[in-house]
Design a protein around this motif. Structure first.
Motif, PDB file in Angstrom:
ATOM      1  N   ALA A  78       4.339   8.107   9.732  1.00  0.00           N
ATOM      2  CA  ALA A  78       3.235   7.819  10.638  1.00  0.00           C
ATOM      3  C   ALA A  78       2.547   6.542  10.199  1.00  0.00           C
ATOM      4  O   ALA A  78       3.208   5.572   9.844  1.00  0.00           O
ATOM      5  CB  ALA A  78       2.276   9.000  10.648  1.00  0.00           C
ATOM      6  N   CYS A  79       1.220   6.587  10.211  1.00  0.00           N
ATOM      7  CA  CYS A  79       0.456   5.388   9.850  1.00  0.00           C
ATOM      8  C   CYS A  79       0.344   5.268   8.331  1.00  0.00           C
ATOM      9  O   CYS A  79       0.906   6.053   7.588  1.00  0.00           O
ATOM     10  CB  CYS A  79      -0.919   5.469  10.481  1.00  0.00           C
ATOM     11  N   SER A  80      -0.430   4.293   7.896  1.00  0.00           N
ATOM     12  CA  SER A  80      -0.578   4.020   6.458  1.00  0.00           C
ATOM     13  C   SER A  80      -1.133   5.234   5.710  1.00  0.00           C
ATOM     14  O   SER A  80      -1.989   5.946   6.228  1.00  0.00           O
ATOM     15  CB  SER A  80      -1.530   2.830   6.285  1.00  0.00           C
ATOM     16  N   PRO A  81      -0.649   5.444   4.485  1.00  0.00           N
ATOM     17  CA  PRO A  81      -1.202   6.556   3.694  1.00  0.00           C
ATOM     18  C   PRO A  81      -2.707   6.423   3.497  1.00  0.00           C
ATOM     19  O   PRO A  81      -3.396   7.405   3.263  1.00  0.00           O
ATOM     20  CB  PRO A  81      -0.462   6.449   2.351  1.00  0.00           C
ATOM     21  N   LYS A  82      -3.201   5.192   3.615  1.00  0.00           N
ATOM     22  CA  LYS A  82      -4.649   5.012   3.469  1.00  0.00           C
ATOM     23  C   LYS A  82      -5.391   5.763   4.572  1.00  0.00           C
ATOM     24  O   LYS A  82      -6.555   6.111   4.414  1.00  0.00           O
ATOM     25  CB  LYS A  82      -4.999   3.522   3.570  1.00  0.00           C
ATOM     26  N   MET A  83      -4.730   5.934   5.727  1.00  0.00           N
ATOM     27  CA  MET A  83      -5.390   6.608   6.838  1.00  0.00           C
ATOM     28  C   MET A  83      -5.346   8.122   6.658  1.00  0.00           C
ATOM     29  O   MET A  83      -6.364   8.786   6.655  1.00  0.00           O
ATOM     30  CB  MET A  83      -4.705   6.262   8.168  1.00  0.00           C
ATOM     31  N   VAL A 139       3.460  16.207  -0.485  1.00  0.00           N
ATOM     32  CA  VAL A 139       3.429  15.571   0.831  1.00  0.00           C
ATOM     33  C   VAL A 139       3.392  14.066   0.632  1.00  0.00           C
ATOM     34  O   VAL A 139       2.621  13.560  -0.172  1.00  0.00           O
ATOM     35  CB  VAL A 139       2.182  16.017   1.629  1.00  0.00           C
ATOM     36  N   GLU A 140       4.265  13.357   1.331  1.00  0.00           N
ATOM     37  CA  GLU A 140       4.246  11.893   1.259  1.00  0.00           C
ATOM     38  C   GLU A 140       4.235  11.328   2.666  1.00  0.00           C
ATOM     39  O   GLU A 140       4.707  11.958   3.614  1.00  0.00           O
ATOM     40  CB  GLU A 140       5.487  11.364   0.519  1.00  0.00           C
ATOM     41  N   ILE A 188       5.297   3.970   8.947  1.00  0.00           N
ATOM     42  CA  ILE A 188       6.127   3.296   9.964  1.00  0.00           C
ATOM     43  C   ILE A 188       5.270   2.688  11.079  1.00  0.00           C
ATOM     44  O   ILE A 188       5.787   2.244  12.083  1.00  0.00           O
ATOM     45  CB  ILE A 188       7.189   4.244  10.578  1.00  0.00           C
ATOM     46  N   ARG A 189       3.968   2.696  10.903  1.00  0.00           N
ATOM     47  CA  ARG A 189       3.135   2.034  11.904  1.00  0.00           C
ATOM     48  C   ARG A 189       2.716   0.657  11.388  1.00  0.00           C
ATOM     49  O   ARG A 189       3.235  -0.362  11.841  1.00  0.00           O
ATOM     50  CB  ARG A 189       1.918   2.885  12.244  1.00  0.00           C
ATOM     51  N   GLU A 190       1.838   0.596  10.399  1.00  0.00           N
ATOM     52  CA  GLU A 190       1.380  -0.705   9.895  1.00  0.00           C
ATOM     53  C   GLU A 190       2.540  -1.542   9.375  1.00  0.00           C
ATOM     54  O   GLU A 190       2.520  -2.765   9.459  1.00  0.00           O
ATOM     55  CB  GLU A 190       0.353  -0.513   8.766  1.00  0.00           C
ATOM     56  N   GLN A 191       3.540  -0.873   8.801  1.00  0.00           N
ATOM     57  CA  GLN A 191       4.622  -1.649   8.191  1.00  0.00           C
ATOM     58  C   GLN A 191       5.824  -1.820   9.094  1.00  0.00           C
ATOM     59  O   GLN A 191       6.803  -2.419   8.712  1.00  0.00           O
ATOM     60  CB  GLN A 191       5.074  -0.976   6.900  1.00  0.00           C
ATOM     61  N   CYS A 192       5.760  -1.215  10.264  1.00  0.00           N
ATOM     62  CA  CYS A 192       6.948  -1.317  11.089  1.00  0.00           C
ATOM     63  C   CYS A 192       6.617  -1.536  12.560  1.00  0.00           C
ATOM     64  O   CYS A 192       6.735  -2.630  13.078  1.00  0.00           O
ATOM     65  CB  CYS A 192       7.794  -0.069  10.881  1.00  0.00           C
ATOM     66  N   ALA A 220      -0.916  -5.888   3.444  1.00  0.00           N
ATOM     67  CA  ALA A 220       0.195  -5.699   4.369  1.00  0.00           C
ATOM     68  C   ALA A 220      -0.233  -4.773   5.510  1.00  0.00           C
ATOM     69  O   ALA A 220       0.136  -4.973   6.668  1.00  0.00           O
ATOM     70  CB  ALA A 220       1.395  -5.120   3.636  1.00  0.00           C
ATOM     71  N   ASP A 221      -1.028  -3.767   5.185  1.00  0.00           N
ATOM     72  CA  ASP A 221      -1.555  -2.890   6.232  1.00  0.00           C
ATOM     73  C   ASP A 221      -2.389  -3.686   7.225  1.00  0.00           C
ATOM     74  O   ASP A 221      -2.314  -3.476   8.431  1.00  0.00           O
ATOM     75  CB  ASP A 221      -2.440  -1.796   5.611  1.00  0.00           C
ATOM     76  N   LEU A 222      -3.161  -4.621   6.686  1.00  0.00           N
ATOM     77  CA  LEU A 222      -4.013  -5.435   7.554  1.00  0.00           C
ATOM     78  C   LEU A 222      -3.154  -6.288   8.480  1.00  0.00           C
ATOM     79  O   LEU A 222      -3.490  -6.470   9.649  1.00  0.00           O
ATOM     80  CB  LEU A 222      -4.938  -6.311   6.707  1.00  0.00           C
TER      81      LEU A 222
END
Ligand SMILES: Cc1cc2nc3c(=O)[nH]c(=O)nc-3n(C[C@H](O)[C@H](O)[C@H](O)COP(=O)(O)OP(=O)(O)OC[C@H]3O[C@@H](n4cnc5c(N)ncnc54)[C@H](O)[C@@H]3O)c2cc1C
Ligand code: SF4
Ligand code: SF4
Ligand code: SF4
Ligand code: SF4
Ligand code: SF4
Lengths: 682, 161, 297
Positions: A68-73, A92-93, A97-101, B27-29
């Motif tokens: 999904a989105c960044s782990p930060k989210m 859980v990891e 695939i959103r911010e990076q893809c 990179a997230d940004l």
């Protein structure tokens, strides 16, 4: 065999637009160990999370990947959901695939391939994720404050008012620090004593605050939540509990020496309190000067003391007390000995010399070839203070004359890479302006000059304050002073006005130097005792210059006031209150929960080279002796204290034999990720 | 919207080891700002650039990476204060070692990228990818590699032709 | 010179100050010497020292040789300068305590590169490459030294120790790669180079690790490159240049060239020379805020 679930999120259309999520899910379902896949519109929504939990329970999943989105989210979101469903959260990891893809690649096929790869890397990684448990640690809810200046006082009161047991260790006989020396304070010109003394009394009377005056912190062991301090109570030769502070003893003491509090401008008795409003009001005997202690002569104080509390045989006393948190508030000093530059003059308090007149009206000071009428800012504060040696009349040290012309020199030792310190002491512009005003108020016909480099008045009401000083008569000259020489009973100040390009010579009755603020002389030793970092000047280092400005580099130790960097009172007090808030947050639970993503040592493998001990920024690694069954020494090994480790993994890299591992980022996990990217290689 | 991805005969594999506080966030940004950059890079998120073990880089090369990218917070900004200083020394020496071994150190890029430097991230990654593409397949493994991803890209190019 | 060493060794053994004297004795043929563990005072006559004494003895002080030293509390050791560097490094890395070793320093004129090259004297044709530019021919850290110990200035950087390194550095990149590739083709990961190194003292070497297996156990070139890069990296700023790794290699691979090159790098970048101070921390576990970073984007 692992039972992994993969949950591919479409994020509405955010991911699905450029990634074929169904294809990714299908690819994942073919991977080893994957027993369940989902391809869903909004994984983080309530139904998404329900689906996640349901799958964990029903399929008995032992690890989950959310693509999904960044782990930060949402790493925390899904880890919590997993915990609720009975799965260890560290199993859980997130595959990002959103911010990076999807958001950075427009080509759907490329996006799909890359998403597959990113998820695959996580699938391989998670096979090595270990279930981790948070550490629970005991916590002593008692705080130690080192230094009883305004910073220490403020923090103590804030904490005590919130119900925390507080101890203050102050090495001088009284609380107060440098602020107690000040006459009036910028930018409002309110009297320092008037705002300070009530707080000192409050500290003394507060049932939760214990003051160890005339004491020093000798040793500190333990770690956050569990410190043990060895405090040396220096012998006062006066029994605390009996003394009423009546003052008979110090009134009668026939001997005297220079008063540290008064910057050596006057003398004080050998049995003394530093200043009349001292807290506690218990005097101490200066054992380096007392003839009774040195050669068994005198003993007058013991004779006059009503409650009989003088005890010449008293010894230093060691107290061991447990604490959960520590606030360091050891303050600053003015840079000693800067002024050789101006003709061999040294601050008088650094070179004790006999004064001619009696104490309390001790001015004037004898000359002996030095420019005694060149004084520093704190000395001026004492001269201007209503409770000071001159009762607030500004008189110069040499002959007690009221000075008609006073020159103030700013940036003495500050912003001077060659002879002083590189940094700006920040408060000198302000207190110099204050001094000109105090002078003008006291000596109406007097003339004051200020030699300055730049005026830095960036605070609330500060620029206005400078303007006011100029309106009230101070003449500001932009330029440096090259030399001070004696001329009759005056001082010739040779300077330059860089704005007009002309030399400016002033014959002054007195010169006041705005000397640089530097750390206490023993700050490096104090830092070593506490195990905290310090910078090249000796100021204690904060953990992060922007985001953690009140934490020291060691967990559970916080920094308040001028010991961390140059500060005025408002800043000192704000920082002190901030440390109190940090301590309260730490004490808000009954036990400490620590993140399990910390380093762990394989002690059998460890070869005790101590490389990890050297690199750990948090001093979290200890050297321990391993014993065999009979209690005999077997070998040395490193041990990471999970209470201190912050999980950086620097030790992990430093260890050649890989005997130390950072949980959550183990070598196996990273290795698996690398290998997964590598694809099949024969 | 961004540029169409151009696929070349050879697409390098780039492994990136980044710290989670600065570079990963940078990179997230880039993602949140919808910037475009080469798809060749795969990122491994570590707590600190000080956790980036030369062993990982060796492994990445061994596993067929054509380029390795290492990045963390700028000096003075390390979340753990010192990690990037150790990383800097490790990389200084490691690069010289590779060089002595005859491996082109142009294949390793070290960069400080803060959480705000999304543009720098895209620029550095694009430039590095181009550079490694130029250098070609990592010679050490010339004969040994089967790379499904690169094969796919090549195949895709042939199809579109 | 050797007489004084023998006398001192005898005294040490007689009054029980040390349990053993580690030194050299005549070997199987006239060009060779062999390490010897002298335990009885009368055996000190066997001790010798000259340019044939190429073995680096500090390996026996390494923890991995604890079984050899079982029960011996303090060892005396005959040390030429470069070996003493290794001892100092062991102490700095906490692998040995200063008071567990008694250093019998010997003045050294250089040693022969290989016993087979010995023709009765030492000359430019057979001197070990590590001896060029050596600044510890008069050893630095000793407990006993025969005669007067002259002052030596050791603040200077090393000279480039090996012309071989310089030659390699002059090659083009792919030639250099080819050089190593052909050399590594012969390596069969016997790890003799590790076993003989005084500073490879890990309890479990990374090569024996299985979680994960860092060095591919298969006899494949990949794993061999990884092994050599790993070994060299682990010795950065720690290798004291004894050259034993190369000497031990059954396949004649000059592995110590890596270490020599890294020694230069560390010297250039951090002005650091390992093995000179008991308190030193090697350059990978220290830093300066203004370290070089010319390669960083
Ligand atoms: C000349 C001058 C004029 C100033 N005028 C103003 C003004 O008008 N307005 C304003 O806002 N600010 C002013 N300041 C700044 C102000 O004095 C400081 O901001 C403030 O005093 C800092 O407080 P502190 O508690 O951090 O340090 P300090 O006041 O220095 O207190 C530190 C305390 O810790 C104790 N201590 C030190 N080391 C140890 C140890 N190892 N163990 C135990 N105890 C220890 C010391 O004895 C002292 O009591 C002025 C400063 C100067 C020099
Ligand atoms: S670096 Fe490794 S071997 Fe050395 S003390 Fe630490 S854990 Fe032990
Ligand atoms: S992970 Fe970081 S903080 Fe924890 S022990 Fe290792 S070096 Fe210290
Ligand atoms: S190669 Fe590395 S891990 Fe192995 S023994 Fe030597 S230093 Fe230790
Ligand atoms: S790496 Fe080789 S030359 Fe260096 S100390 Fe070890 S054995 Fe000696
Ligand atoms: S001793 Fe020689 S063959 Fe054996 S591992 Fe080392 S380099 Fe390879």
């Amino acid at each position: 065999m692992a039972k992994i679930g993969v949950f591919v999120c479409q994020c509405g259309n955010n991911i699905a637009r450029t990634v074929d999520t169904a294809e990714v899910a299908k690819y994942c379902s073919e991977q080893d160990g994957v027993v369940h896949v989902e391809d869903y519109k909004f994984m983080c929504s309530a139904p998404g999370q329900e689906m996640f939990k349901k799958a964990i329970k029903e399929k008995g999943l032992d690890a989950c990947i959310v693509s999904a989105c960044s782990p930060k989210m949402h790493e925390a979101t899904f880890r919590n959901a997993a915990e609720a469903a009975g799965l260890n959260p560290f199993k859980v990891e997130i595959a990002n695939i959103r911010e990076q893809c999807s958001w950075v690649h427009d080509d759907k096929e490329v996006g799909t391939v890359k998403s597959k790869d990113l998820t695959k890397m996580m699938i391989e990684r998670i096979k090595f994720n270990k279930p981790l448990e948070r550490y629970v640690m005991p916590l002593t809810k008692r705080a130690l404050i080192v230094g009883g200046g305004i910073a220490g006082i403020q923090a103590a009161l804030d904490l005590a008012q919130a119900g925390v047991d507080v101890h203050i260790v102050e090495r001088e006989p009284s609380l107060g620090g440098n602020m107690a020396r000040l006459s009036e304070t910028f930018p409002t010109l309110d009297c320092s004593q008037c705002i300070m003394t009530p707080r000192m009394v409050e500290v003394q009377n507060h049932p939760l605050i214990t003051v160890h005056a005339y004491a020093e912190l000798e040793q500190l062991s333990g770690f956050i939540g569990n410190f043990r301090a060895r405090i040396r109570q220096k012998a006062k030769f006066v029994i605390d509990d009996l003394c009423t502070g009546c003052g008979e003893c110090w009134e009668k003491c026939p001997f005297s020496t220079e008063s540290e509090f008064e910057m050596g401008l006057v003398k004080r008795p050998i049995i003394y309190i530093p200043f009349p409003q001292a807290v506690p009001t218990v005097p101490v005997i200066d054992k380096t000067e007392c003839p009774k202690i040195l050669k068994d002569k005198c003993g007058l104080c013991a004779d006059v003391c009503g409650p009989d509390c003088i005890d010449f045989t008293q010894q230093d006393e060691i107290k061991e007390i447990d604490f959960g948190a520590i606030i360091v508030a050891t303050g600053f000093q003015l840079m000693p000995n800067v002024y050789r530059e101006y003709g061999g003059w040294r601050p008088p308090h650094m070179t004790p010399k006999k004064l001619t007149a009696k104490m309390r009206k001790a001015l004037p000071r004898s000359d002996a070839g030095r420019l005694v009428d060149v004084i520093n800012g704190l000395e001026f504060e004492r001269l201007a203070s209503a409770s000071g040696p001159t009762g607030g009349q500004i008189r110069r040290p040499s002959d007690g004359k009221i000075p008609e012309i006073v020159v103030f020199i700013a940036c003495v030792g500050s912003r001077d890479c060659n002879k002083g310190v590189e940094y700006c002491s920040k408060i000198c512009c302000m207190y110099t302006a204050k001094h000109t005003m105090l002078y003008q108020h006291a000596v109406h016909h007097g003339k004051s000059y200020v030699f300055y480099m730049d005026i830095r008045a960036g605070g609330k009401g500060y620029e206005e304050f400078i303007n006011r000083a100029q309106d009230e008569g101070a003449q500001y000259v932009r330029g440096r002073v090259s030399r001070l020489t004696k001329k009759g009973d005056r001082i010739l100040v040779k300077g330059a006005d860089t704005l007009t390009g002309q030399a400016v010579d002033v014959e002054a009755d007195m010169v006041v130097l705005a000397t640089a603020m530097v750390p206490q002389g023993d700050s490096e030793q104090v830092a070593q005792t506490l195990g905290i970092g310090y910078d090249k000047h000796g100021f204690f280092s904060e953990q992060h210059p922007k985001l953690m400005p009140v934490e020291s580099s060691t967990g559970g130790i916080f920094l308040a006031g001028a010991c961390q960097s140059v500060k005025d009172i408002p800043e000192t007090v704000s920082q002190a209150s901030a440390t109190a808030a940090k301590v309260l947050a730490l004490f808000s639970k009954d036990e400490m929960m620590r993140d399990p993503e910390v380093a762990i040592v394989d002690q059998e493998k460890c070869m005790n080279c101590w490389d990890c001990v050297t690199v750990c920024p948090y001093l979290a690694i200890e050297r321990v002796e391993l014993k065999d069954r009979n209690g005999n020494f077997r070998k040395w090994a490193a041990y990471v204290n999970p209470g201190l480790c912050q999980g950086c993994g620097i030790c992990n890299t430093a260890c050649r034999s890989k005997s130390i591992e950072l949980m959550g980022y183990t070598n196996e996990q990273v290795y698996a990720q690398i290998t997964a990217f590598g694809g099949d290689i024969i | 919207m961004g540029k169409k991805i151009e696929i070349h005969d050879f697409e390098p594999k780039i492994m990136a080891f980044v710290c989670k506080w600065c570079t990963y966030s940078g990179a997230d940004l880039a993602g949140t700002s919808r910037m475009d950059y080469s798809p060749n890079v795969r990122m491994i998120r570590l707590p600190c650039s000080g956790r980036i073990d030369p062993q990982f880089m060796i492994k990445a090369f061994e596993q067929g990476a054509d380029g390795v990218f290492v990045s963390g917070c700028h000096p003075g900004d390390c979340h753990y204060n010192e990690g990037n200083y150790y990383a800097r020394r490790r990389n200084t020496t490691f690069r010289q070692l590779l060089d002595f071994n005859g491996i082109d150190i142009e294949r390793i890029e070290f960069s400080w990228i803060s959480a705000a430097e999304a543009i720098k991230w895209t620029e550095v990654i694009d430039a590095f990818t181009d550079k490694v593409r130029e250098l070609g397949r990592h010679p050490q493994y010339n004969d040994d590699i089967v790379d499904p991803y690169a094969q796919f890209l090549v195949q895709k190019k042939q199809e579109s032709a | 010179m050797i007489e004084e060493i023998r006398n001192q060794a005898r005294q040490l053994l007689e009054n029980g100050e040390v349990d053993v004297v580690i030194g050299y004795a005549e070997g199987s043929d006239p060009s060779r010497t062999t390490p010897i563990f002298v335990r009885k005072a009368e055996d000190v006559e066997k001790l010798i020292y000259d340019s044939r004494c190429i073995n680096s003895l500090p390996i026996y002080l390494n923890k991995r040789h604890e079984y050899t030293r079982k029960g011996w509390k303090k060892s005396a050791i005959i040390g030429k300068g470069c070996d003493i560097r290794a001892i100092v490094q062991l102490i700095a890395e906490n692998q040995l305590k200063r008071d567990e070793v008694y250093i019998l320093g010997v003045p050294c004129e250089g040693v022969v590169s290989h016993p087979d090259k010995w023709d009765g004297s030492l000359h430019d044709g057979n001197r070990a490459s590590k001896c060029t530019g050596c600044d510890v021919m008069t050893p630095h850290e000793t407990d006993f030294f025969p005669g007067e110990k002259p002052e030596v200035d050791r603040s200077k950087p090393y000279e480039v120790t090996s012309p071989k390194v310089a030659n390699l550095m002059e090659l083009e990149l792919d030639k250099r790669f080819a050089f190593w590739r052909t050399d590594f083709d012969r390596c069969f990961k016997c790890y003799a180079c590790r076993e003989v190194c005084p500073h490879c003292s890990c309890n479990v070497c990374i090569t024996d690790e299985t979680t994960p297996s860092w060095i591919d156990p298969a006899a494949h070139k990949k794993g061999i490159f990884s092994w050599h890069l790993t070994r060299a990296m682990h010795l950065v700023g720690r290798c004291t240049g004894c050259g034993e790794c190369t000497r031990a290699c059954p396949m004649d691979i000059q592995v110590d060239l890596f270490n020599q090159r890294m020694k230069e790098v560390v010297q250039e970048s951090y002005s650091y020379k390992p093995g000179y101070s008991l308190e030193d921390k090697h350059p990978l576990i220290t830093y300066k805020v203004d370290d070089r970073e010319d390669f960083i984007k």
